[in-house]
Write a protein that holds these residues in place. Structure first.
Motif, PDB file in Angstrom:
ATOM      1  N   LYS A   3     -20.073   4.641  -1.677  1.00  0.00           N
ATOM      2  CA  LYS A   3     -21.527   4.585  -1.611  1.00  0.00           C
ATOM      3  C   LYS A   3     -22.165   5.411  -2.729  1.00  0.00           C
ATOM      4  O   LYS A   3     -21.645   6.467  -3.114  1.00  0.00           O
ATOM      5  N   GLU A  33     -34.066   2.720  -2.646  1.00  0.00           N
ATOM      6  CA  GLU A  33     -33.325   2.034  -1.590  1.00  0.00           C
ATOM      7  C   GLU A  33     -33.431   0.518  -1.750  1.00  0.00           C
ATOM      8  O   GLU A  33     -32.443  -0.202  -1.552  1.00  0.00           O
ATOM      9  N   GLU A  38     -27.387   3.345  -1.561  1.00  0.00           N
ATOM     10  CA  GLU A  38     -26.938   3.411  -0.170  1.00  0.00           C
ATOM     11  C   GLU A  38     -27.169   4.767   0.477  1.00  0.00           C
ATOM     12  O   GLU A  38     -26.735   5.022   1.596  1.00  0.00           O
ATOM     13  N   THR A  65     -31.460   4.401   4.627  1.00  0.00           N
ATOM     14  CA  THR A  65     -30.018   4.430   4.411  1.00  0.00           C
ATOM     15  C   THR A  65     -29.506   5.791   4.885  1.00  0.00           C
ATOM     16  O   THR A  65     -30.023   6.344   5.845  1.00  0.00           O
ATOM     17  N   GLU A 209     -18.255   8.538  -1.201  1.00  0.00           N
ATOM     18  CA  GLU A 209     -19.644   8.635  -1.641  1.00  0.00           C
ATOM     19  C   GLU A 209     -19.738   9.493  -2.887  1.00  0.00           C
ATOM     20  O   GLU A 209     -19.024  10.495  -3.026  1.00  0.00           O
TER      21      GLU A 209
END
Length: 238
Positions: A3, A33, A38, A65, A209
């Motif tokens: 992400k 977004e 994300e 998100t 992430e």
């Protein structure tokens, strides 16, 4: 899938430089977004020189998100996070006057403190992450704090990569492998950019992430915010 969480501190810095509301932080976050990011990351500091504590509260009603709040867990920060209850809190050991984060936690030395803080956040159903240097010992120490994830501090990697030294990735691979074996989730951030993020993602197993702010906003000055977000998503998930 890895992400992309966009750190919007620089948007707030630009706004604050003129004392008004341009650029508007709320609108920019909604746009980010809508462009496909994300997650949204903020790092409020006690002097509120970029993200203000009220921004953190206002964004709670806006972010659709993942909402990640970074910071040094002083009392005012802890109280803010417990009030807002974001998706994730990332604990960073930066001094109050730090220009930017410049080191990870010594998770051995500060184990008891981190364990206490993390247990409070987890009681409130907030996912926790600890900012760490790519050192296996620090990853092992993080496990003992009870954290859900670590965030690998990637400045050293970015510096080595810019000099053409791809072997600088190895400590990060070792740290990620240790984290994976211990059941920790893996995030990463600091000086990641369009130039170096793809190689990093390809080499780091289990990368969940990345949090990117300064480079992404700087690149957007030339390439446009929507375009840059799409470029990052392509590099992270190709």
């Amino acid at each position: 899938m890895t992400k992309l969480s966009v750190n919007v501190n620089k948007i707030a810095t630009l706004r604050n430089s003129r004392g008004g509301d341009v650029p508007n932080l709320i609108k920019t976050v909604k746009d980010i977004e809508s462009f496909g990011a994300e997650g949204i990351t903020i790092h409020p500091r006690p002097d509120e020189r970029h993200i203000r504590y009220q921004d953190a509260r206002d964004l709670k009603e806006v972010v659709k998100t993942e909402y990640n709040i970074e910071g040094n867990p002083i009392k005012s920060f802890i109280d803010l996070v417990l009030e807002i209850r974001p998706t994730q809190v990332t604990l960073v050991p930066d001094a109050e006057d730090a220009i930017t984060s410049n080191a990870g936690w010594d998770t051995v030395k500060h184990k008891d403190f981190l364990k206490e803080v993390i247990s409070e956040f987890k009681r409130n159903h907030i996912r926790t992450s600890i900012f760490v240097n790519p050192v296996v010992e620090m990853v092992v120490g993080a496990v003992e704090t009870g954290t859900d994830r670590i965030e690998l501090y990637t400045e050293a990697y970015a510096h080595a990569f810019a000099e053409g030294n791809k072997t600088g990735i190895q400590p990060y691979i070792d740290a990620a492998v240790a984290a994976g074996k211990a059941g920790l989730g893996i995030n990463a951030g600091h000086d990641l950019s369009l130039d170096n993020v793809k190689f990093f993602k390809e080499k780091i197993p289990g990368l969940l992430e990345v949090s990117i702010g300064h480079a992404l906003i700087s690149e957007s000055l030339y390439l446009g915010l929507e375009n840059v977000i799409q470029l990052y998503l392509g590099k992270l998930n190709s």
